[in-house]
Scaffold this motif. Structure first.
Motif, PDB file in Angstrom:
ATOM      1  N   THR A 135      15.464  -7.877 -14.137  1.00  0.00           N
ATOM      2  CA  THR A 135      15.149  -6.606 -13.499  1.00  0.00           C
ATOM      3  C   THR A 135      16.241  -5.553 -13.636  1.00  0.00           C
ATOM      4  O   THR A 135      16.071  -4.425 -13.167  1.00  0.00           O
ATOM      5  CB  THR A 135      14.842  -6.818 -12.002  1.00  0.00           C
ATOM      6  N   ASP A 136      17.362  -5.904 -14.284  1.00  0.00           N
ATOM      7  CA  ASP A 136      18.355  -4.871 -14.587  1.00  0.00           C
ATOM      8  C   ASP A 136      18.135  -4.300 -15.988  1.00  0.00           C
ATOM      9  O   ASP A 136      18.920  -3.468 -16.445  1.00  0.00           O
ATOM     10  CB  ASP A 136      19.775  -5.414 -14.451  1.00  0.00           C
ATOM     11  N   ARG A 137      17.075  -4.718 -16.650  1.00  0.00           N
ATOM     12  CA  ARG A 137      16.714  -4.201 -17.964  1.00  0.00           C
ATOM     13  C   ARG A 137      15.506  -3.261 -17.818  1.00  0.00           C
ATOM     14  O   ARG A 137      14.743  -3.357 -16.852  1.00  0.00           O
ATOM     15  CB  ARG A 137      16.354  -5.338 -18.921  1.00  0.00           C
ATOM     16  N   PRO A 138      15.280  -2.334 -18.763  1.00  0.00           N
ATOM     17  CA  PRO A 138      14.143  -1.413 -18.662  1.00  0.00           C
ATOM     18  C   PRO A 138      12.804  -2.145 -18.698  1.00  0.00           C
ATOM     19  O   PRO A 138      12.627  -3.101 -19.459  1.00  0.00           O
ATOM     20  CB  PRO A 138      14.319  -0.517 -19.901  1.00  0.00           C
ATOM     21  N   ALA A 139      11.861  -1.688 -17.884  1.00  0.00           N
ATOM     22  CA  ALA A 139      10.534  -2.290 -17.870  1.00  0.00           C
ATOM     23  C   ALA A 139       9.845  -2.147 -19.222  1.00  0.00           C
ATOM     24  O   ALA A 139       9.102  -3.034 -19.652  1.00  0.00           O
ATOM     25  CB  ALA A 139       9.682  -1.650 -16.777  1.00  0.00           C
ATOM     26  N   SER A 140      10.085  -1.032 -19.899  1.00  0.00           N
ATOM     27  CA  SER A 140       9.442  -0.789 -21.193  1.00  0.00           C
ATOM     28  C   SER A 140       9.828  -1.845 -22.228  1.00  0.00           C
ATOM     29  O   SER A 140       9.051  -2.168 -23.126  1.00  0.00           O
ATOM     30  CB  SER A 140       9.803   0.603 -21.712  1.00  0.00           C
TER      31      SER A 140
ATOM     32  N   VAL B 191       4.611  -3.027 -11.982  1.00  0.00           N
ATOM     33  CA  VAL B 191       4.732  -1.969 -12.989  1.00  0.00           C
ATOM     34  C   VAL B 191       4.375  -2.505 -14.375  1.00  0.00           C
ATOM     35  O   VAL B 191       3.624  -1.874 -15.133  1.00  0.00           O
ATOM     36  CB  VAL B 191       6.153  -1.372 -12.979  1.00  0.00           C
ATOM     37  N   LEU B 192       4.886  -3.684 -14.713  1.00  0.00           N
ATOM     38  CA  LEU B 192       4.592  -4.268 -16.012  1.00  0.00           C
ATOM     39  C   LEU B 192       3.106  -4.561 -16.171  1.00  0.00           C
ATOM     40  O   LEU B 192       2.497  -4.243 -17.207  1.00  0.00           O
ATOM     41  CB  LEU B 192       5.398  -5.548 -16.204  1.00  0.00           C
ATOM     42  N   GLY B 193       2.504  -5.183 -15.158  1.00  0.00           N
ATOM     43  CA  GLY B 193       1.094  -5.519 -15.250  1.00  0.00           C
ATOM     44  C   GLY B 193       0.208  -4.294 -15.388  1.00  0.00           C
ATOM     45  O   GLY B 193      -0.692  -4.248 -16.240  1.00  0.00           O
ATOM     46  N   LEU B 194       0.450  -3.279 -14.565  1.00  0.00           N
ATOM     47  CA  LEU B 194      -0.365  -2.067 -14.616  1.00  0.00           C
ATOM     48  C   LEU B 194      -0.151  -1.290 -15.913  1.00  0.00           C
ATOM     49  O   LEU B 194      -1.102  -0.754 -16.499  1.00  0.00           O
ATOM     50  CB  LEU B 194      -0.054  -1.182 -13.409  1.00  0.00           C
ATOM     51  N   ALA B 195       1.094  -1.220 -16.366  1.00  0.00           N
ATOM     52  CA  ALA B 195       1.389  -0.500 -17.610  1.00  0.00           C
ATOM     53  C   ALA B 195       0.717  -1.177 -18.809  1.00  0.00           C
ATOM     54  O   ALA B 195       0.135  -0.509 -19.671  1.00  0.00           O
ATOM     55  CB  ALA B 195       2.898  -0.419 -17.827  1.00  0.00           C
TER      56      ALA B 195
ATOM     57  N   ALA C 214       0.825  -1.207   0.000  1.00  0.00           N
ATOM     58  CA  ALA C 214       0.000   0.000   0.000  1.00  0.00           C
ATOM     59  C   ALA C 214       0.858   1.256   0.000  1.00  0.00           C
ATOM     60  O   ALA C 214       0.530   2.252  -0.638  1.00  0.00           O
ATOM     61  CB  ALA C 214      -0.931  -0.002   1.210  1.00  0.00           C
ATOM     62  N   ALA C 215       1.990   1.194   0.712  1.00  0.00           N
ATOM     63  CA  ALA C 215       2.866   2.359   0.803  1.00  0.00           C
ATOM     64  C   ALA C 215       3.595   2.640  -0.502  1.00  0.00           C
ATOM     65  O   ALA C 215       3.847   3.804  -0.850  1.00  0.00           O
ATOM     66  CB  ALA C 215       3.875   2.156   1.939  1.00  0.00           C
ATOM     67  N   THR C 216       3.956   1.586  -1.220  1.00  0.00           N
ATOM     68  CA  THR C 216       4.726   1.769  -2.456  1.00  0.00           C
ATOM     69  C   THR C 216       3.851   1.889  -3.698  1.00  0.00           C
ATOM     70  O   THR C 216       4.337   2.329  -4.744  1.00  0.00           O
ATOM     71  CB  THR C 216       5.694   0.592  -2.666  1.00  0.00           C
ATOM     72  N   MET C 217       2.567   1.527  -3.592  1.00  0.00           N
ATOM     73  CA  MET C 217       1.729   1.492  -4.789  1.00  0.00           C
ATOM     74  C   MET C 217       1.626   2.831  -5.520  1.00  0.00           C
ATOM     75  O   MET C 217       1.664   2.859  -6.757  1.00  0.00           O
ATOM     76  CB  MET C 217       0.342   0.966  -4.440  1.00  0.00           C
ATOM     77  N   PRO C 218       1.475   3.966  -4.832  1.00  0.00           N
ATOM     78  CA  PRO C 218       1.410   5.238  -5.576  1.00  0.00           C
ATOM     79  C   PRO C 218       2.619   5.453  -6.488  1.00  0.00           C
ATOM     80  O   PRO C 218       2.471   5.903  -7.632  1.00  0.00           O
ATOM     81  CB  PRO C 218       1.342   6.294  -4.468  1.00  0.00           C
ATOM     82  N   ARG C 219       3.808   5.136  -5.985  1.00  0.00           N
ATOM     83  CA  ARG C 219       5.008   5.277  -6.822  1.00  0.00           C
ATOM     84  C   ARG C 219       4.983   4.311  -8.000  1.00  0.00           C
ATOM     85  O   ARG C 219       5.364   4.668  -9.125  1.00  0.00           O
ATOM     86  CB  ARG C 219       6.255   5.035  -5.960  1.00  0.00           C
ATOM     87  N   LEU C 220       4.516   3.091  -7.766  1.00  0.00           N
ATOM     88  CA  LEU C 220       4.461   2.098  -8.842  1.00  0.00           C
ATOM     89  C   LEU C 220       3.422   2.478  -9.895  1.00  0.00           C
ATOM     90  O   LEU C 220       3.620   2.230 -11.081  1.00  0.00           O
ATOM     91  CB  LEU C 220       4.141   0.718  -8.261  1.00  0.00           C
ATOM     92  N   VAL C 221       2.332   3.088  -9.471  1.00  0.00           N
ATOM     93  CA  VAL C 221       1.314   3.541 -10.414  1.00  0.00           C
ATOM     94  C   VAL C 221       1.885   4.614 -11.340  1.00  0.00           C
ATOM     95  O   VAL C 221       1.674   4.590 -12.555  1.00  0.00           O
ATOM     96  CB  VAL C 221       0.074   4.071  -9.665  1.00  0.00           C
ATOM     97  N   LEU C 222       2.634   5.548 -10.764  1.00  0.00           N
ATOM     98  CA  LEU C 222       3.257   6.586 -11.585  1.00  0.00           C
ATOM     99  C   LEU C 222       4.248   5.982 -12.586  1.00  0.00           C
ATOM    100  O   LEU C 222       4.311   6.396 -13.749  1.00  0.00           O
ATOM    101  CB  LEU C 222       3.969   7.602 -10.693  1.00  0.00           C
ATOM    102  N   GLU C 223       5.041   5.008 -12.124  1.00  0.00           N
ATOM    103  CA  GLU C 223       5.993   4.354 -13.016  1.00  0.00           C
ATOM    104  C   GLU C 223       5.263   3.589 -14.107  1.00  0.00           C
ATOM    105  O   GLU C 223       5.681   3.583 -15.270  1.00  0.00           O
ATOM    106  CB  GLU C 223       6.882   3.413 -12.207  1.00  0.00           C
ATOM    107  N   ALA C 224       4.154   2.946 -13.750  1.00  0.00           N
ATOM    108  CA  ALA C 224       3.376   2.210 -14.751  1.00  0.00           C
ATOM    109  C   ALA C 224       2.817   3.156 -15.815  1.00  0.00           C
ATOM    110  O   ALA C 224       2.808   2.836 -17.007  1.00  0.00           O
ATOM    111  CB  ALA C 224       2.239   1.450 -14.074  1.00  0.00           C
ATOM    112  N   ARG C 225       2.358   4.323 -15.388  1.00  0.00           N
ATOM    113  CA  ARG C 225       1.859   5.317 -16.348  1.00  0.00           C
ATOM    114  C   ARG C 225       2.967   5.745 -17.305  1.00  0.00           C
ATOM    115  O   ARG C 225       2.736   5.934 -18.502  1.00  0.00           O
ATOM    116  CB  ARG C 225       1.335   6.538 -15.594  1.00  0.00           C
ATOM    117  N   ARG C 226       4.167   5.911 -16.769  1.00  0.00           N
ATOM    118  CA  ARG C 226       5.291   6.318 -17.621  1.00  0.00           C
ATOM    119  C   ARG C 226       5.598   5.238 -18.655  1.00  0.00           C
ATOM    120  O   ARG C 226       5.785   5.537 -19.840  1.00  0.00           O
ATOM    121  CB  ARG C 226       6.529   6.582 -16.756  1.00  0.00           C
ATOM    122  N   VAL C 227       5.641   3.988 -18.218  1.00  0.00           N
ATOM    123  CA  VAL C 227       5.920   2.891 -19.142  1.00  0.00           C
ATOM    124  C   VAL C 227       4.804   2.766 -20.168  1.00  0.00           C
ATOM    125  O   VAL C 227       5.049   2.542 -21.359  1.00  0.00           O
ATOM    126  CB  VAL C 227       6.091   1.565 -18.370  1.00  0.00           C
TER     127      VAL C 227
END
Length: 302
Positions: free
Chosen positions: A282-287, A125-129, A26-39
C-alpha cells in the motif's frame, strides 16, 4: 499489527462492529469511487478490449448497411434520420465474465504510518478501477455472490452501491460460495491472512467448473518488514486473542520467516489451480498493481 489467525466465518454474527464498518464504508465510498475513476483512466491506454460485433442482446453500435445484406437487418428508425441505411450491431455475447471479490473483513482495515491507504481502501480502489477498465474494454463484470455480470457504463457506481449494502461481507474473509462458468475470470483482492487450507478449498471450489483466477494480495509495508522494537503486544482485529510477544526486535525475524512461508504456500495453492498471485504494497501506487493485474487477465483471455 495483524495476526494471521482468523475465526471461522460461520461462527460470526453481525453486530455493532459490522454496523459501524458499513457506515464508515458508505462515508468513504464517494472518495474511493473518484480515486478508482482516476486509476481507471491511467489504464485506458494499456488495455485492448475484446469488444466485437456478433450475436447477442446488448446494443453496440450502428453501422452503414452494406449492399447484399438482408433487408431485415436494417434499423429503419435510425435510417429515417438521414439519407443512409443503418444496421444495428450487437456485442458478441461469449460466455465470458470477470468476477470480483473484495475482502472487507477487519484485518483489511489496518494501515500504518508508512502506508498510502488502508488495505481495504486500496482493495476497493483497485477492484472498482479494474471493473471500470474491463467494461470499457468490452467485458462483463460482476461481484461474486452479489451482482450479475454486466457491461454497464455505470459499473463503478453499481458495484459501490452493492458493496455498501452488503453488511454480511464485513464478516467474510473468503469469497462466498459460487460457481463461475468455464472460461470466466475470477479476481480475489485480499490480504489473505487466512489459514492456507481454507484458501485452497475456496480456490478449488471456484475453479471446479473451469474458471480461471487471480489473487491480488494487499500488504501494508509494516507487515513486510515488522520494524518494531521493545515490548509489544499483537492484537487480532478479527476478534481473536492478543499475544504478548515481549521483545519485538527479537521476534521480528521469526515473524518474517513465517510470513514468507505463508506466501510461498499461497503461491503453491494458486499454481496448483492455474491461478496467478500478485503482491501489492500500500505504499506503492494503485495504478501499478492495476496495470499488472489487467495485463494478466488480458493475457489469459487471449
Amino acid at each position: 499489527m495483524v495476526a494471521t489467525q482468523a475465526l471461522d466465518a460461520g461462527t460470526r454474527r453481525p453486530g455493532r462492529r459490522e454496523t459501524e464498518g458499513a457506515a464508515a464504508l458508505a462515508a468513504t465510498m464517494p472518495r474511493l469511487v473518484l480515486e478508482a475513476r482516476r486509476v481507471s483512466s491511467l489504464l485506458a491506454h494499456g488495455l485492448h478490449g475484446r469488444r466485437r460485433a456478433g450475436p447477442g442482446e446488448s446494443f453496440w453500435q450502428f453501422r452503414p448497411f452494406v449492399t447484399g445484406e438482408a433487408a431485415v437487418r436494417v434499423d429503419w428508425r435510425r435510417s429515417a434520420r438521414d439519407d443512409r441505411l443503418y444496421v444495428r450491431e450487437r456485442e458478441w455475447e461469449a460466455a465470458h465474465n470477470i468476477w470480483f471479490w473484495i475482502d472487507r473483513s477487519a484485518s483489511m482495515g489496518f494501515s500504518s504510518d508508512l502506508a498510502g491507504a488502508s488495505k481495504v481502501e486500496r482493495a476497493l480502489v483497485l477492484g472498482l478501477a479494474l471493473a471500470d477498465a474491463f467494461v470499457d474494454g468490452g467485458e462483463r463484470v460482476g461481484l461474486l455472490g452479489l451482482t450479475r455480470a454486466r457491461a454497464s457504463r455505470g459499473i463503478v457506481e453499481h458495484m459501490a452501491q452493492a458493496l455498501v449494502g452488503d453488511h454480511a461481507g464485513l464478516e467474510r474473509d473468503l469469497p462466498p460460495e459460487a460457481q463461475p462458468a468455464r472460461f470466466d475470470e475470477v479476481v480475489l483482492i485480499s490480504d489473505f491472512l487466512t489459514p492456507p487450507e481454507r484458501i485452497a478449498a475456496s480456490l478449488a471450489s471456484l475453479s471446479a467448473a473451469g474458471s480461471r483466477g487471480h489473487l491480488m494480495m494487499i500488504a501494508d509495508p509494516v507487515e513486510e518488514t515488522f520494524p518494531f522494537t521493545g515490548q509489544a503486544v499483537l492484537h487480532d482485529p478479527e476478534g481473536g486473542p492478543s499475544l504478548d510477544i515481549g521483545d519485538a526486535g527479537a521476534w521480528g525475524e521469526r515473524y518474517r520467516t513465517r510470513i514468507a512461508a505463508h506466501r510461498d504456500r499461497l503461491r503453491e495453492i494458486a499454481r496448483a489451480q492455474g491461478w496467478t498471485l500478485t503482491l501489492h504494497r500500500t505504499d506503492r501506487p494503485a495504478s501499478e498493481a492495476a496495470l499488472r493485474l489487467a495485463t494478466l487477465v488480458i493475457a489469459r483471455g487471449g
